[in-house]
Scaffold this motif. Structure first.
Motif, PDB file in Angstrom:
ATOM      1  N   MET A   1       0.853  -0.987  -0.413  1.00 27.83           N
ATOM      2  CA  MET A   1      -0.151   0.020  -0.148  1.00 27.83           C
ATOM      3  C   MET A   1       0.919   1.622  -0.578  1.00 27.83           C
ATOM      4  SD  MET A   1      -3.220   1.160   0.346  1.00 27.83           S
ATOM      5  CE  MET A   1      -3.995   2.470   0.291  1.00 27.83           C
ATOM      6  N   LYS A   2       1.949   0.923   0.982  1.00 27.53           N
ATOM      7  CA  LYS A   2       2.749   2.545   1.027  1.00 27.53           C
ATOM      8  C   LYS A   2       4.168   2.265  -0.684  1.00 27.53           C
ATOM      9  CE  LYS A   2       6.184   4.133   4.242  1.00 27.53           C
ATOM     10  NZ  LYS A   2       7.835   3.876   4.843  1.00 27.53           N
ATOM     11  N   ARG A   3       3.537   1.658  -0.763  1.00 19.86           N
ATOM     12  CA  ARG A   3       4.647   1.395  -2.498  1.00 19.86           C
ATOM     13  C   ARG A   3       3.281   2.106  -3.930  1.00 19.86           C
ATOM     14  NH1 ARG A   3       8.417   0.113  -5.556  1.00 19.86           N
ATOM     15  NH2 ARG A   3       8.319  -0.763  -7.496  1.00 19.86           N
ATOM     16  N   ARG A   4       2.149   2.013  -3.780  1.00 20.75           N
ATOM     17  CA  ARG A   4       1.248   2.138  -4.445  1.00 20.75           C
ATOM     18  C   ARG A   4       1.484   3.841  -4.268  1.00 20.75           C
ATOM     19  NH1 ARG A   4      -1.448   1.313  -9.300  1.00 20.75           N
ATOM     20  NH2 ARG A   4      -2.978   0.670  -8.837  1.00 20.75           N
ATOM     21  N   MET A   5       1.186   4.298  -2.630  1.00 23.31           N
ATOM     22  CA  MET A   5       0.870   5.978  -2.632  1.00 23.31           C
ATOM     23  C   MET A   5       2.112   6.419  -3.054  1.00 23.31           C
ATOM     24  SD  MET A   5      -1.951   6.307  -1.410  1.00 23.31           S
ATOM     25  CE  MET A   5      -1.856   7.736  -0.790  1.00 23.31           C
ATOM     26  N   ALA A   6       3.059   5.693  -3.108  1.00 20.12           N
ATOM     27  CA  ALA A   6       4.559   6.554  -3.396  1.00 20.12           C
ATOM     28  C   ALA A   6       3.967   6.568  -4.459  1.00 20.12           C
ATOM     29  CB  ALA A   6       6.253   5.771  -2.987  1.00 20.12           C
ATOM     30  N   TRP A   7       3.791   5.715  -5.362  1.00 20.57           N
ATOM     31  CA  TRP A   7       3.904   5.802  -7.115  1.00 20.57           C
ATOM     32  C   TRP A   7       2.890   6.542  -7.518  1.00 20.57           C
ATOM     33  CZ3 TRP A   7       0.006   3.714 -10.537  1.00 20.57           C
ATOM     34  CH2 TRP A   7       0.072   3.288 -11.895  1.00 20.57           C
ATOM     35  N   LEU A   8       1.438   6.776  -7.008  1.00 17.82           N
ATOM     36  CA  LEU A   8       0.760   7.770  -7.151  1.00 17.82           C
ATOM     37  C   LEU A   8       1.448   8.979  -6.926  1.00 17.82           C
ATOM     38  CD1 LEU A   8      -2.829   5.753  -6.175  1.00 17.82           C
ATOM     39  CD2 LEU A   8      -2.254   6.457  -8.666  1.00 17.82           C
ATOM     40  N   SER A   9       1.890   9.423  -5.747  1.00 13.29           N
ATOM     41  CA  SER A   9       2.021  10.635  -5.873  1.00 13.29           C
ATOM     42  C   SER A   9       3.588  11.383  -6.825  1.00 13.29           C
ATOM     43  CB  SER A   9       2.709  11.363  -3.641  1.00 13.29           C
ATOM     44  OG  SER A   9       1.948  10.486  -3.325  1.00 13.29           O
ATOM     45  N   ALA A  10       3.931  10.084  -7.129  1.00 11.09           N
ATOM     46  CA  ALA A  10       5.508  10.483  -8.706  1.00 11.09           C
ATOM     47  C   ALA A  10       4.325  10.747  -9.676  1.00 11.09           C
ATOM     48  CB  ALA A  10       6.286   9.340  -8.817  1.00 11.09           C
ATOM     49  N   PHE A  11       2.852  10.115 -10.111  1.00 11.72           N
ATOM     50  CA  PHE A  11       2.616  10.687 -11.310  1.00 11.72           C
ATOM     51  C   PHE A  11       1.323  11.911 -10.511  1.00 11.72           C
ATOM     52  CE2 PHE A  11       2.142   6.287 -13.251  1.00 11.72           C
ATOM     53  CZ  PHE A  11       2.690   6.592 -14.717  1.00 11.72           C
ATOM     54  N   ALA A  12       1.599  12.140  -9.277  1.00 12.10           N
ATOM     55  CA  ALA A  12       0.407  13.502  -9.275  1.00 12.10           C
ATOM     56  C   ALA A  12       1.502  14.996  -9.602  1.00 12.10           C
ATOM     57  CB  ALA A  12      -0.207  12.800  -7.722  1.00 12.10           C
ATOM     58  N   MET A  13       2.590  14.712  -9.007  1.00 12.03           N
ATOM     59  CA  MET A  13       3.839  15.464  -9.827  1.00 12.03           C
ATOM     60  C   MET A  13       4.087  16.139 -10.934  1.00 12.03           C
ATOM     61  SD  MET A  13       7.223  15.788  -7.940  1.00 12.03           S
ATOM     62  CE  MET A  13       7.967  13.954  -7.985  1.00 12.03           C
ATOM     63  N   ALA A  14       4.488  14.004 -11.817  1.00 13.51           N
ATOM     64  CA  ALA A  14       4.210  14.187 -13.171  1.00 13.51           C
ATOM     65  C   ALA A  14       3.187  14.940 -13.096  1.00 13.51           C
ATOM     66  CB  ALA A  14       4.796  13.222 -13.463  1.00 13.51           C
ATOM     67  N   ALA A  15       2.310  14.797 -13.476  1.00  7.06           N
ATOM     68  CA  ALA A  15       1.359  15.326 -13.642  1.00  7.06           C
ATOM     69  C   ALA A  15       1.147  16.717 -13.761  1.00  7.06           C
ATOM     70  CB  ALA A  15      -0.206  15.021 -13.592  1.00  7.06           C
ATOM     71  N   LEU A  16       1.565  17.576 -12.712  1.00  6.35           N
ATOM     72  CA  LEU A  16       1.862  18.961 -12.554  1.00  6.35           C
ATOM     73  C   LEU A  16       3.066  19.468 -13.443  1.00  6.35           C
ATOM     74  CD1 LEU A  16       1.062  18.526  -8.338  1.00  6.35           C
ATOM     75  CD2 LEU A  16       0.039  19.580 -10.047  1.00  6.35           C
ATOM     76  N   LEU A  17       3.979  19.196 -12.899  1.00  3.56           N
ATOM     77  CA  LEU A  17       5.532  19.323 -13.926  1.00  3.56           C
ATOM     78  C   LEU A  17       4.866  19.279 -15.661  1.00  3.56           C
ATOM     79  CD1 LEU A  17       8.507  17.474 -11.837  1.00  3.56           C
ATOM     80  CD2 LEU A  17       7.498  19.473 -11.645  1.00  3.56           C
ATOM     81  N   VAL A  18       4.574  18.494 -16.495  1.00  2.00           N
ATOM     82  CA  VAL A  18       4.146  18.810 -17.260  1.00  2.00           C
ATOM     83  C   VAL A  18       3.335  19.183 -18.380  1.00  2.00           C
ATOM     84  CG1 VAL A  18       5.975  17.058 -18.177  1.00  2.00           C
ATOM     85  CG2 VAL A  18       3.957  15.993 -17.104  1.00  2.00           C
ATOM     86  N   ASP A  99       1.271  -2.069 -11.513  1.00  2.00           N
ATOM     87  CA  ASP A  99       2.519  -2.300 -12.406  1.00  2.00           C
ATOM     88  C   ASP A  99       3.106  -3.004 -11.615  1.00  2.00           C
ATOM     89  OD1 ASP A  99       4.141  -0.482  -8.047  1.00  2.00           O
ATOM     90  OD2 ASP A  99       2.074  -2.392  -9.027  1.00  2.00           O
ATOM     91  N   ALA A 100       2.719  -4.450 -10.927  1.00  2.00           N
ATOM     92  CA  ALA A 100       3.149  -5.574 -10.493  1.00  2.00           C
ATOM     93  C   ALA A 100       3.242  -6.234 -11.612  1.00  2.00           C
ATOM     94  CB  ALA A 100       2.479  -6.013  -9.590  1.00  2.00           C
ATOM     95  N   ALA A 101       2.017  -5.968 -12.827  1.00  2.00           N
ATOM     96  CA  ALA A 101       2.038  -7.168 -13.541  1.00  2.00           C
ATOM     97  C   ALA A 101       2.610  -6.509 -15.039  1.00  2.00           C
ATOM     98  CB  ALA A 101       0.802  -6.475 -14.683  1.00  2.00           C
ATOM     99  N   LEU A 116       9.113   1.919 -18.556  1.00  2.00           N
ATOM    100  CA  LEU A 116       8.699   2.632 -18.083  1.00  2.00           C
ATOM    101  C   LEU A 116       6.187   2.529 -17.384  1.00  2.00           C
ATOM    102  CD1 LEU A 116       9.799   5.816 -19.811  1.00  2.00           C
ATOM    103  CD2 LEU A 116      10.458   4.077 -17.575  1.00  2.00           C
ATOM    104  N   LEU A 117       6.019   3.253 -16.523  1.00  3.41           N
ATOM    105  CA  LEU A 117       5.112   3.016 -16.634  1.00  3.41           C
ATOM    106  C   LEU A 117       4.256   4.212 -16.538  1.00  3.41           C
ATOM    107  CD1 LEU A 117       5.247   1.242 -12.715  1.00  3.41           C
ATOM    108  CD2 LEU A 117       4.397  -0.123 -14.800  1.00  3.41           C
TER     109      LEU A 117
END
Length: 165
Positions: A1-18, A99-101, A116-117
């Motif tokens: 769960m913690k890894r999933r939240m970090a993953w979603l946070s990274a995507f949210a940050m990416a969305a904000l950046l680009v 991501d696991a798949a 990449l994901l």
């Protein structure tokens, strides 16, 4: 769960950046949109990291037979050309699978280029990708050379690379 939240946070940050605005279809010779993708360890990957290199941005899915079938040939082209001239890379961007798949599929394929994901399909939508495989050949300045819908013609790709590298 913690890894999933970090993953979603990274995507949210990416969305904000680009940004998340709808993009117009990319035309040959015109700059391509930035990607919003992450590696398995959560590192943000952007096309600007590959400036100066020719990039094949390959959208794929683990359940797509043609996608899986073309990966070994793409890997051979990548290994043969990654250090030639200005350099070449393949970025295999998965189209929203868990991501696991994606990790299991990447391990089975054993490719040497980055996998990449795109869990939120930000880049998939930005590039208006409807089906897999779809690839975009991008020059070192970030301009579209060619959009390839369906499996990549390996001989054609090698011929194009010979003129670009």
């Amino acid at each position: 769960m913690k890894r999933r939240m970090a993953w979603l946070s990274a995507f949210a940050m990416a969305a904000l950046l680009v940004g998340c605005k709808a993009e117009q279809e990319i035309a040959r010779g015109k700059p391509v949109a930035e990607i919003a993708a992450i590696t398995f360890d959560g590192t943000l990957v952007k096309l600007e990291h590959f400036r100066g290199k020719v990039v094949l941005l390959n959208f794929w899915s683990g359940g797509c037979g043609p996608c899986i079938a073309e990966m070994p040939a793409l890997d051979a082209v990548y290994r043969a050309n990654r250090d030639r001239g200005s350099g070449f890379t393949v970025l295999a961007l998965n189209m929203g699978e868990p991501d696991a798949a994606v990790q299991r599929a990447a391990a089975r394929l054993g490719v040497s280029f980055p996998v990449l994901l795109d869990g939120l399909k930000i880049t998939t939508d930005r590039y208006q990708v409807v089906g897999a495989p779809t690839s975009f050949l991008i020059d070192g300045e970030g301009r579209l050379i060619e959009k390839i819908v369906g499996p990549v013609d390996i001989a054609g790709l090698e011929a194009k690379l010979a003129g670009l590298l």
